[in-house]
Design a protein around this motif. Structure first.
Motif: not given
Length: 571
Positions: A58, A60, A94, A273, A279-280, A297-299, A306, A310, A314
């Motif tokens: 992740l 961030t 995203r 966010a 989040n995606s 993945t990105e927040a 985000g 997550f 999520k």
């Protein structure tokens, strides 16, 4: 990006073990991943079989400057770096909203040598997912007003309609409006509002749904209004959920593209966010984790936005928590939080000030803002790696001070990233640190510690996030928010997860409180129930769910030439 050469998408997919039959082409270099492939090759919904899944990373960041600090660049660049080390890796990011594209950013799919391609298609209409979300949302809006017009058989209280309309553009004039004017033929006059599509509950539902059955169930649960007897009215009551699901049939399928270096990338859903969960999609994670050894993945925005969502929103839907958290930081952001540019967090710093060496400000910002982000993420029991996104204006003494403070704060590793200027090879040190962090977390049994029990009261969750993550002394609930909490209790929804909507520029609700503020009172203005998505949105301070355009929108520099080629956009 426009001059980059695309690899045949089938070759890119083969790196993940996906065949041509698993892709549904939409445009050159763009495809949907077919549902059969998600079912057959993806991690099971709810995290079942997660012991054999790939490692989830992740990415961030810190509280940003208006430039953005490069989380998406880092996400894409890290995935490329892992591939250059011989790993089977994929990024999951995203979809851009056209609000920021034409507003401040001018593009939102990476930059330099760490982008996803084709950049123009991704930043504009892409595969039509955001249009489908907008249409599904507004179909429900029109069916609410049609029910009011057609004799109001559900006894909807016109003053208690909660469901707004949405648009995928920034337009402050639509934040408050009156609809139904012009006589009885045009419906029942009432106040309404527009949110940006990224803040739509339908966007959140699509991002959190684990499969088609879950999508339909979530759409049925959407609460749009209150009856005159005080009970909720749902999308199912209006018989709108089926048509909404139909509109979202293709949108639920993840989009498959490639990075600048021809590596796999999944781009799907785009909740902001600061005003949504940021989040995606769970579906993207399902297929990526089933096919790759590492999924990056990105927040959105800082980890207080985000990343916190997550873990608490999520992960609650997917059952999958990360093996490593990467915090993206820049020297300019730390100089901002260290006081080098004054107190105006929401304005772009003067380029001359950015270029001046200020080791003391960089260290002060890192010792406060970055340190709190590291501490907050470490609370969840996951290794934290700090990635310094290097810019040409950075001075070595500033870089050294920032990395030193990151390690003091408890980061597992703190490294310099040059993925923007060098692509995957510029992220080799970062990729190595991430691999080591993931290995240690998996060896420890993938521990995860949430900040509160899932069945805690919404009020308790807000207070825990405010005091533990943000540094607030206390929370103040408006009379409107108190009344809405009581309604949640009457409806049995007072234990849902909470999605905090606030300024991204500060740990607090006030964008001008820089660094790591403490002792402030966090104001909760209202709660908005997203029963279908499965959370309650807490509106903090003066945050808006429909952004406005800046004095000089990015749109003014955009056009096409006489051959239809894009001009002044997306790098």
């Amino acid at each position: 990006a426009q001059q980059a050469q695309l690899r045949p998408l089938g070759e890119v997919a083969a790196a993940l073990g996906l065949g041509a039959e698993d892709l549904a082409p939409r445009a050159e270099g763009v495809a949907k991943i077919r549902w059969a492939a998600v079912k057959a090759k993806g991690v099971q919904a709810g995290g079942a079989g997660a012991g054999a899944r790939g490692s989830l990373v992740l990415v961030t960041g810190v509280n940003p400057t208006p430039f953005g600090e490069g989380k998406t660049v880092t996400t894409i660049g890290l995935a490329q770096a892992l591939c250059r080390l011989g790993e089977r890796a994929c990024c999951a990011i995203r979809e851009p909203s056209m609000g920021p594209v034409f507003g401040v950013k001018g593009g939102a799919a990476g930059g330099g040598f760490s982008q996803v391609l084709p950049m123009d298609a991704i930043n504009l209409h892409f595969t039509g997912d955001l249009h489908a979300i907008t249409s599904a949302h507004n179909l429900l809006s029109s069916m609410v007003d049609n029910s009011l017009k057609q004799g109001n058989p559900l006894a909807i209280d016109p003053q208690r309609v909660f469901w707004p309309r949405v648009l995928d553009l920034n337009d402050r004039a639509l934040r408050q409006c009156v609809i139904g004017l012009g006589g009885p033929a045009n419906g029942t006059p009432r106040e309404d509002r527009f949110d940006i599509t990224a803040a739509s509950e339908v966007m959140a539902i699509l991002a959190l749904a684990t499969d088609y059955a879950d999508l339909k169930a979530r759409l049925r649960r959407i609460v749009v209004a209150q009856r005159t007897d005080g009970t909720p009215v749902t999308a199912e009551d209006l018989k709108a959920d089926g048509a909404m699901a139909l509109l979202l049939r293709d949108a639920l399928l993840p989009n498959f593209v490639q990075t600048y270096e021809g590596d796999p990338a999944v781009v799907h859903c785009g909740p902001f966010a600061n005003i949504a969960h940021g989040n995606s999609s769970v579906m993207a994670d399902r297929i990526a984790l089933g096919c790759a050894d590492y999924v990056v993945t990105e927040a959105g925005f800082g980890s207080d936005m985000g990343a916190e969502k997550f873990f608490h929103i999520k992960a609650a839907s997917s059952g999958m928590t990360p093996d490593c958290v990467v915090i993206t930081v820049t020297v300019r952001a730390m100089k901002l939080h260290g006081g080098a540019f004054g107190a105006a967090a929401g304005k772009r710093p003067n380029p001359e000030l950015v270029a001046q060496s200020n080791e003391a400000a960089a260290r002060q910002g890192a010792a406060t803002n970055l340190a709190r982000h590291v501490t907050n993420m470490a609370r969840f029991g996951v290794p934290v790696v700090v990635s310094l996104n290097r810019f040409p204006t950075d001075h070595q003494e500033e870089v050294d001070a920032l990395l030193d403070e990151a390690r003091k704060a408890g980061a597992t590793s703190a490294v310099v990233s040059r993925v923007h200027s060098e692509g995957g090879k510029g992220g080799a040190e970062l990729a190595t640190a991430v691999k080591e962090a993931c290995a240690s977390h998996k060896a420890a049994g993938r521990p995860y510690t949430p900040l509160f029990a899932p069945d805690a009261h919404v009020k308790a969750k807000v207070e825990a996030i405010a005091t533990t993550v943000y540094g607030a002394e206390k929370v103040e609930f408006s009379s409107k928010a108190v009344a809405q909490l009581k309604r949640l209790e009457r409806w049995g929804m007072e234990k849902l997860p909470v999605c905090m909507a606030k300024s991204q520029y500060s740990f607090s609700h006030d964008p001008n409180l820089l660094g790591a503020p403490t002792g402030f009172t966090l104001p909760v203005q209202e709660f908005r129930l997203n029963a279908g998505a499965g959370f309650v949105v807490a509106i903090l301070g003066s945050i808006m769910t429909m952004p406005g355009l800046p004095p000089t929108p990015a749109a003014v520099a955009m056009s096409i030439d006489d051959d239809g080629n894009l001009v002044g956009v997306f790098g």
